[in-house]
Scaffold this motif. Structure first.
Motif, PDB file in Angstrom:
ATOM      1  N   ASN A 153      33.621  25.659  41.097  1.00 26.31           N
ATOM      2  CA  ASN A 153      34.758  25.840  41.998  1.00 26.31           C
ATOM      3  C   ASN A 153      35.715  24.662  41.935  1.00 26.31           C
ATOM      4  O   ASN A 153      36.898  24.790  42.226  1.00 26.31           O
TER       5      ASN A 153
ATOM      6  N   ARG B 187      37.858  23.474  36.219  1.00 25.79           N
ATOM      7  CA  ARG B 187      38.383  24.640  35.518  1.00 25.79           C
ATOM      8  C   ARG B 187      38.591  24.289  34.051  1.00 25.79           C
ATOM      9  O   ARG B 187      38.837  23.138  33.700  1.00 25.79           O
TER      10      ARG B 187
ATOM     11  N   ALA C 245      42.270  34.551  41.025  1.00 19.94           N
ATOM     12  CA  ALA C 245      41.062  33.940  41.594  1.00 19.94           C
ATOM     13  C   ALA C 245      41.389  33.017  42.756  1.00 19.94           C
ATOM     14  O   ALA C 245      40.556  32.805  43.647  1.00 19.94           O
ATOM     15  N   ASP C 246      42.611  32.453  42.758  1.00 26.08           N
ATOM     16  CA  ASP C 246      43.001  31.524  43.824  1.00 26.08           C
ATOM     17  C   ASP C 246      43.774  32.209  44.949  1.00 26.08           C
ATOM     18  O   ASP C 246      44.220  31.534  45.883  1.00 26.08           O
TER      19      ASP C 246
ATOM     20  N   ARG D 232      43.655  41.397  38.598  1.00 25.33           N
ATOM     21  CA  ARG D 232      42.369  41.010  39.192  1.00 25.33           C
ATOM     22  C   ARG D 232      41.181  41.431  38.335  1.00 25.33           C
ATOM     23  O   ARG D 232      40.055  40.996  38.560  1.00 25.33           O
TER      24      ARG D 232
ATOM     25  N   ASP E  15      40.721  40.438  35.505  1.00 25.12           N
ATOM     26  CA  ASP E  15      40.347  39.181  34.852  1.00 25.12           C
ATOM     27  C   ASP E  15      40.959  38.058  35.680  1.00 25.12           C
ATOM     28  O   ASP E  15      41.996  37.497  35.333  1.00 25.12           O
ATOM     29  N   PRO E  16      40.338  37.706  36.806  1.00 24.71           N
ATOM     30  CA  PRO E  16      40.987  36.855  37.809  1.00 24.71           C
ATOM     31  C   PRO E  16      41.245  35.427  37.369  1.00 24.71           C
ATOM     32  O   PRO E  16      42.016  34.719  38.016  1.00 24.71           O
ATOM     33  N   TYR E  17      40.645  34.963  36.274  1.00 22.33           N
ATOM     34  CA  TYR E  17      40.854  33.586  35.837  1.00 22.33           C
ATOM     35  C   TYR E  17      41.895  33.489  34.717  1.00 22.33           C
ATOM     36  O   TYR E  17      41.975  32.480  34.032  1.00 22.33           O
TER      37      TYR E  17
ATOM     38  N   GLY F 185      47.475  30.508  45.000  1.00 21.01           N
ATOM     39  CA  GLY F 185      47.326  31.196  43.715  1.00 21.01           C
ATOM     40  C   GLY F 185      48.588  31.236  42.888  1.00 21.01           C
ATOM     41  O   GLY F 185      48.557  31.663  41.730  1.00 21.01           O
TER      42      GLY F 185
ATOM     43  N   GLY G  53      43.811  25.506  43.964  1.00 20.08           N
ATOM     44  CA  GLY G  53      43.725  25.837  42.551  1.00 20.08           C
ATOM     45  C   GLY G  53      44.661  25.033  41.683  1.00 20.08           C
ATOM     46  O   GLY G  53      44.816  25.322  40.495  1.00 20.08           O
TER      47      GLY G  53
END
Length: 627
Positions: free
Chosen positions: A54, A57, A90-91, A123, A125-127, A153, A227
């Motif tokens: 978390n 990254r 993701a954020d 979403r 592929d949220p990253y 985000g 993030g």
């Protein structure tokens, strides 16, 4: 004497309740201790990894896209800095997505529902960042960055965009880059593309995507609760894409394009093509296609109004008409018929056919020559020079008056294919079409009719259902000029790495060899030279400093006008110098009239520009009917 008071014992039920309570408290502490042991010892490593994930990254670092130069080293395409707004799903908590979308819509002047839909799709592929808007003004980017606590985000990205320095001069040729199309994202993601990447979509940008795109780097970063990167921990740097050096000279391209536009304005046409090929290597030295478009419109996101104007234009400016336009070739196709007739022994090089201005079949069908009075006795050299239709009717479909059988459909198609017609040339550009060569089987299947003798007549003079592209014509005439090699046209002189080292150089690619004897090619070349000296191009090709050989073409199309005549495309195909060929030139003017007095003077002026001779003003087009 007073007695001392004694302490009363609590009832039995109260003592039991206290014991139960103490037991429960003890069990609670035991449970907490057990949970603490479980979290810290039994699964401590796992939760530490999760916490670290978390906080840390790994993000991809985009490489600089390779740039493009002309053959003289002039830069044609470069990267310029730009801001874009992206979202990392993701954020961004799902519950806050509508609110963030509304806030972004107000700042970016976009539709909130569209932004929300884009985020929800990402979403999966949220990253991976998904770009919301590119080429955002610096002031807007700074405002969004300042409001990052209200926009979880949302990230401001600094990324280069393409700038095309020649504008519409090279628009259809270079093409443009844009966001990865949604419908191809799944397939492209397997090749390492991400949602916020940009990819070549048309032209050279698309064809040479693998050379231009480069290799992404990886950066390990520490992020805050929003993030955003706090610090960089490690960087595997990206590798910039390779640079391309084109075969095209920008200044020569500019001169060719200016001459083409001048001719189009003169005859009030909007569509035309001019191509110059090196007959020795297949290098494209100039390729002008009009109408065209400015690819800078697409580099930063074209407006709906501008896109609609281009898409609705009947002249199709977004198509490179040199490779994507297919038209009847008219008499520039007669060299195919001539080569086939000589090689197959249908006619000898000195054999004459009497031309009275028409050829009448026993059934009463009459096929007229463009010169109604006729050309008289005509051999092959004179037939090419004067573009005698009756001669080519005879060798293509037969002449019952002199017992000549003719080539027929099968052999006409066979030789046309050997010249490169009916197939793509192999130039590395998207959007190329193959043209069309009609066959007996096609006509029987599609038109539900048999192949008639008159169909061979029409095919022999480049009419009927024959369709070609200007580039195919250029390749065919280059093959006649160089001794029979059908070359693959090429646009890239060199591929270089970022240090300037040559990765790959242009090497001629021979796609085929004309199945025509050298002496027959020499006869055809003599006819093409004579066409300039005494034939249909006489007076329209005025260059004497460099000997030129060529063929005019006036191709009928469409429907007849009030006078019973068809509209005509103007063609001219040539090479120079005739005695030691360097270049092949093809000019095509849509609905331009006569090949002789419209397309031929244009090609003549282009040849003069190539050899750096003073320009000559164009002659005034006349309403003559010639082929």
């Amino acid at each position: 004497m007073r007695e001392m008071a004694t302490t009363a014992q609590p009832p039995l039920t109260v003592r039991r309740r206290l014991l139960v309570f103490k037991g429960l408290v003890g069990l609670g502490f035991l449970g907490l201790a057990g949970q603490l042991w479980y979290l810290q010892l039994a699964r401590g490593d796992e939760y530490r990894r999760r916490a670290e994930t978390n906080r840390l990254r790994v993000r991809s670092v985009k490489p600089l896209r390779g740039v493009i130069y002309d053959r003289a080293g002039r830069q044609l395409v470069r990267n310029v800095p730009s801001f874009s707004i992206a979202v990392l799903p993701a954020d961004l908590p799902k519950a806050e997505t509508p609110t963030v979308a509304r806030r972004l819509a107000g700042l970016l002047e976009m539709d909130a529902a569209q932004i929300e839909e884009t985020i929800q799709e990402a979403r999966a592929d949220p990253y991976q960042h998904v770009t919301i808007k590119s080429n955002v003004p610096r002031e807007t980017a700074l405002i969004i960055e300042e409001q990052h606590t209200r926009l979880p985000g949302v990230h401001v990205q600094f990324s280069p965009v393409r700038q095309y320095l020649a504008g519409d001069l090279l628009g259809p040729l270079l093409g443009y880059v844009g966001p990865v199309p949604r419908e191809y994202f799944k397939q492209l993601s397997e090749q390492g593309y991400e949602r916020d990447d940009r990819i070549g979509l048309t032209g050279i940008e698309a064809t040479y995507e693998d050379e231009l795109r480069g290799v992404k780097g990886r950066e390990y970063i520490e992020v805050d609760v929003y993030g955003r990167a706090v610090r960089s921990l490690h960087l595997d740097p990206p590798v910039a894409g390779h640079n391309l050096v084109l075969t095209i000279d920008l200044e020569f391209q500019r001169a060719v394009d200016a001459l083409l536009r001048e001719t189009l304005a003169q005859v009030r046409s909007r569509l035309g093509v001019a191509i110059v090929l090196d007959v020795r290597t297949g290098a494209v030295l100039a390729m002008a296609s009009r109408p065209a478009y400015d690819n800078n419109l697409f580099a930063t996101g074209i407006s709906p109004e501008d896109y609609r104007a281009l898409a609705d234009d009947p002249m199709r400016p977004m198509i490179n008409h040199a490779i994507g336009g297919q038209h009847p070739p008219g008499s520039v196709f007669k060299v195919v018929t001539a080569a086939a007739a000589l090689q197959e022994g249908i006619v000898g090089s000195r054999q004459s056919i009497q031309c009275t201005g028409q050829l009448t079949l026993p059934g009463g069908w009459v096929y007229v020559d463009w010169l109604r009075t006729g050309h008289g006795p005509t051999n092959l050299i004179r037939a090419i020079a004067q573009s005698c239709d009756v001669y080519f009717y005879s060798v293509a479909g037969g002449n019952p008056h002199i017992n000549m059988a003719g080539l027929g459909n099968r052999r006409l198609v066979q030789y046309a294919q050997a010249f490169g017609f009916g197939a793509k040339t192999g130039i590395r550009l998207p959007g190329e079409v193959a043209g069309f060569l009609p066959t007996e089987e096609w006509k029987r299947t599609v038109k539900k009719e048999p192949w008639y003798q008159g169909d061979s007549f029409n095919m022999g003079i480049g009419q009927g259902d024959v369709l070609v592209t200007p580039l195919q014509v250029a390749v065919a005439y280059a093959a006649i000029a160089n001794g029979g090699q059908v070359l693959e046209p090429q646009l890239i002189q060199e591929v270089r790495d970022t240090e300037g080292n040559v990765v790959r150089r242009l090497e001629p690619v021979v796609r085929g060899k004309l199945p025509v004897a050298p002496e027959h090619l020499a006869t055809i070349r003599a006819g093409l030279r004579e066409a300039v000296i005494s034939g249909t191009a006489k007076g329209f090709v005025r260059t004497t400093e460099v000997p030129i050989a060529g063929k005019t073409g006036t191709a009928e199309f469409g429907v007849r006008d009030a006078r019973g005549q068809y509209q005509t495309h103007a063609w001219f195909a040539a090479y120079a110098p005739e005695n030691q060929p360097e270049i092949a030139v093809v000019t095509f003017i849509y609905a331009g009239g006569e090949g002789s007095n419209v397309a031929a003077p244009l090609a003549d002026r282009i040849i003069r520009a190539y050899f750096k001779l003073p320009d000559l003003p164009p002659p005034t087009p006349t309403p003559t009917r010639s082929r």
